[in-house]
Motif scaffolding. Structure first.
Motif, PDB file in Angstrom:
ATOM      1  N   VAL A 174       3.606   0.551  -0.728  1.00 34.57           N
ATOM      2  CA  VAL A 174       3.343   1.280   0.516  1.00 34.57           C
ATOM      3  C   VAL A 174       4.174   0.704   1.660  1.00 34.57           C
ATOM      4  O   VAL A 174       4.724   1.436   2.496  1.00 34.57           O
ATOM      5  N   GLU A 175       4.292  -0.616   1.698  1.00 41.42           N
ATOM      6  CA  GLU A 175       5.089  -1.253   2.747  1.00 41.42           C
ATOM      7  C   GLU A 175       6.559  -0.855   2.646  1.00 41.42           C
ATOM      8  O   GLU A 175       7.234  -0.656   3.677  1.00 41.42           O
ATOM      9  N   ALA A 176       7.063  -0.707   1.416  1.00 41.18           N
ATOM     10  CA  ALA A 176       8.456  -0.273   1.243  1.00 41.18           C
ATOM     11  C   ALA A 176       8.643   1.136   1.800  1.00 41.18           C
ATOM     12  O   ALA A 176       9.677   1.433   2.414  1.00 41.18           O
ATOM     13  N   ILE A 177       7.664   2.002   1.605  1.00 42.25           N
ATOM     14  CA  ILE A 177       7.745   3.351   2.166  1.00 42.25           C
ATOM     15  C   ILE A 177       7.669   3.289   3.686  1.00 42.25           C
ATOM     16  O   ILE A 177       8.378   4.026   4.394  1.00 42.25           O
ATOM     17  N   ARG A 178       6.833   2.407   4.207  1.00 40.55           N
ATOM     18  CA  ARG A 178       6.683   2.291   5.665  1.00 40.55           C
ATOM     19  C   ARG A 178       8.004   1.888   6.308  1.00 40.55           C
ATOM     20  O   ARG A 178       8.340   2.362   7.414  1.00 40.55           O
ATOM     21  N   GLN A 179       8.773   1.036   5.655  1.00 38.95           N
ATOM     22  CA  GLN A 179      10.050   0.601   6.214  1.00 38.95           C
ATOM     23  C   GLN A 179      11.060   1.744   6.240  1.00 38.95           C
ATOM     24  O   GLN A 179      11.936   1.780   7.118  1.00 38.95           O
ATOM     25  N   ARG A 180      10.930   2.689   5.318  1.00 37.92           N
ATOM     26  CA  ARG A 180      11.858   3.833   5.281  1.00 37.92           C
ATOM     27  C   ARG A 180      11.356   4.998   6.134  1.00 37.92           C
ATOM     28  O   ARG A 180      12.143   5.705   6.748  1.00 37.92           O
ATOM     29  N   ASP A 181      10.040   5.203   6.113  1.00 36.31           N
ATOM     30  CA  ASP A 181       9.461   6.382   6.767  1.00 36.31           C
ATOM     31  C   ASP A 181       8.046   6.038   7.232  1.00 36.31           C
ATOM     32  O   ASP A 181       7.069   6.210   6.503  1.00 36.31           O
ATOM     33  N   ALA A 183       6.081   7.459   9.370  1.00 36.43           N
ATOM     34  CA  ALA A 183       5.145   8.575   9.505  1.00 36.43           C
ATOM     35  C   ALA A 183       4.506   8.905   8.153  1.00 36.43           C
ATOM     36  O   ALA A 183       3.299   9.169   8.068  1.00 36.43           O
ATOM     37  N   SER A 184       5.298   8.893   7.078  1.00 36.31           N
ATOM     38  CA  SER A 184       4.748   9.181   5.752  1.00 36.31           C
ATOM     39  C   SER A 184       3.817   8.070   5.298  1.00 36.31           C
ATOM     40  O   SER A 184       2.757   8.323   4.708  1.00 36.31           O
ATOM     41  N   ALA A 185       4.202   6.813   5.560  1.00 34.28           N
ATOM     42  CA  ALA A 185       3.355   5.689   5.145  1.00 34.28           C
ATOM     43  C   ALA A 185       2.005   5.723   5.854  1.00 34.28           C
ATOM     44  O   ALA A 185       0.995   5.296   5.282  1.00 34.28           O
ATOM     45  N   VAL A 221       5.057  11.527  -1.497  1.00 33.65           N
ATOM     46  CA  VAL A 221       5.603  11.684  -0.146  1.00 33.65           C
ATOM     47  C   VAL A 221       6.553  12.880  -0.086  1.00 33.65           C
ATOM     48  O   VAL A 221       6.516  13.684   0.858  1.00 33.65           O
ATOM     49  N   LYS A 222       7.401  13.028  -1.096  1.00 31.46           N
ATOM     50  CA  LYS A 222       8.401  14.113  -1.073  1.00 31.46           C
ATOM     51  C   LYS A 222       7.772  15.492  -1.125  1.00 31.46           C
ATOM     52  O   LYS A 222       8.232  16.422  -0.454  1.00 31.46           O
ATOM     53  N   TYR A 223       6.740  15.633  -1.939  1.00 32.37           N
ATOM     54  CA  TYR A 223       6.192  16.971  -2.186  1.00 32.37           C
ATOM     55  C   TYR A 223       4.939  17.273  -1.369  1.00 32.37           C
ATOM     56  O   TYR A 223       4.277  18.276  -1.613  1.00 32.37           O
TER      57      TYR A 223
END
Length: 312
Positions: A174-181, A183-185, A221-223
């Protein structure tokens, strides 16, 4: 296969066997006929005690039953050998097919790597829309080749197992997603069951398991452009169970049977960039750890993907 060929009897053997069986009957009939022609009318009377009759009958019945059981046992063993040979043949065929598949993926990666590098180098620095399209498509193809290479490696590489804390692994994903996006995280909620006991660590290859979890969360996240994403971790009957649920576009029912096949993409996912290998990678990782993966989805409502890993 006939009984004769199974026991190695050729035509000469069969003739000798028939002669051995029929000869006593023929000789007996011939002797009896000669005596009748000679006018022999004497009779032979044999007295046998009644207990001996019952004893002889019992021995005869036991002999018949024993022969019948022996024949039946031999037939069963023969069928078992045939079945075992069939199963072994199927297993060898599957192993050969997997080896051929891995060889094909490795060769495809090797053959496409150099042309892709040349295309990307040529497209670099070009400002026209056409060259931008070439660059984008080349990068898409490069991603596909990279994922194919990953899939081939996943099926062959030796697992480097260690004790893995699944809750910590989910938090890192989840933290890896937060660093990229960010809002999605923010839409992702992790729910871990700790009562009456926490989920024990699993003995797994942490790199491969991270790859699988990253793919599943990335798909969620993508879909699902909006709406919550729930990640649930629990222990269930000796299994560590991870569920990732989203309220996204879901998958059409017609596509559900093939979602784990290589290069498979749902009809309503053509507008989202992807190689169609994500769920195949996830399935391969789980299978190599002795686990499994399942997907439930309703188009227009969302999806739930369930990963199961053995705790013992």
């Amino acid at each position: 296969m006939s009984a004769a060929s199974r026991f190695g009897w050729n035509p000469a053997h069969r003739v000798r066997l028939a002669a051995a069986v029929i000869s006593p009957v023929i000789l007996g009939a011939a002797a009896g006929g000669i005596l009748l022609l000679l006018g022999e009318r004497r009779s032979l009377t044999i007295a046998i005690a009644l207990p001996a009759v019952f004893l002889a009958a019992g021995v005869l019945i036991s002999l018949i039953v024993g022969i019948a059981l022996l024949v039946r046992s031999r037939r069963r063993r023969s069928r078992a050998r045939v079945a075992a040979a069939h199963i072994e043949g199927e297993a060898v065929g599957q192993r050969t097919e997997r080896e051929s598949h891995r060889t094909f993926l490795a060769r495809l990666d090797h053959e496409l790597k150099n042309p892709l590098t040349a295309i990307l180098a040529t497209a670099a620095g070009r400002d026209s829309p056409e060259w931008h399209t070439v660059d984008a498509q080349a990068r898409k193809l490069g991603t596909l080749v990279r994922d194919l290479r990953k899939l081939a490696e996943l099926e062959t590489r030796e697992l480097e197992r260690e004790q893995v804390d699944l809750e910590l692994l989910l938090q890192e994903a989840v933290e890896a997603i937060r660093q990229r996006d960010g809002a999605s995280a923010a839409r992702i909620r992790v729910d871990v069951t700790r009562v009456p006991w926490t989920v024990p660590p699993v003995h797994a290859d942490i790199d491969l398991l991270s790859l699988a979890i990253d793919n599943v969360l990335g798909n969620a996240v993508k879909y699902s452009a909006e709406g919550p994403i729930e990640v649930r971790l629990r222990e269930e009957s000796g299994w560590a169970v991870i569920e990732v649920a989203d309220a996204g576009r879901g998958i059409p029912a017609v596509d559900l049977p093939v979602v784990f096949d290589e290069l498979a993409r749902a009809q309503n996912a053509r507008d989202v960039q992807g190689s169609g290998l994500g769920l195949t990678l996830v399935s391969t990782v789980l299978a190599r750890h002795g686990g499994d993966v399942a997907l439930r989805s309703v188009e227009g409502s969302g999806s739930v993907i369930t990963l199961r890993l053995p705790l013992r």
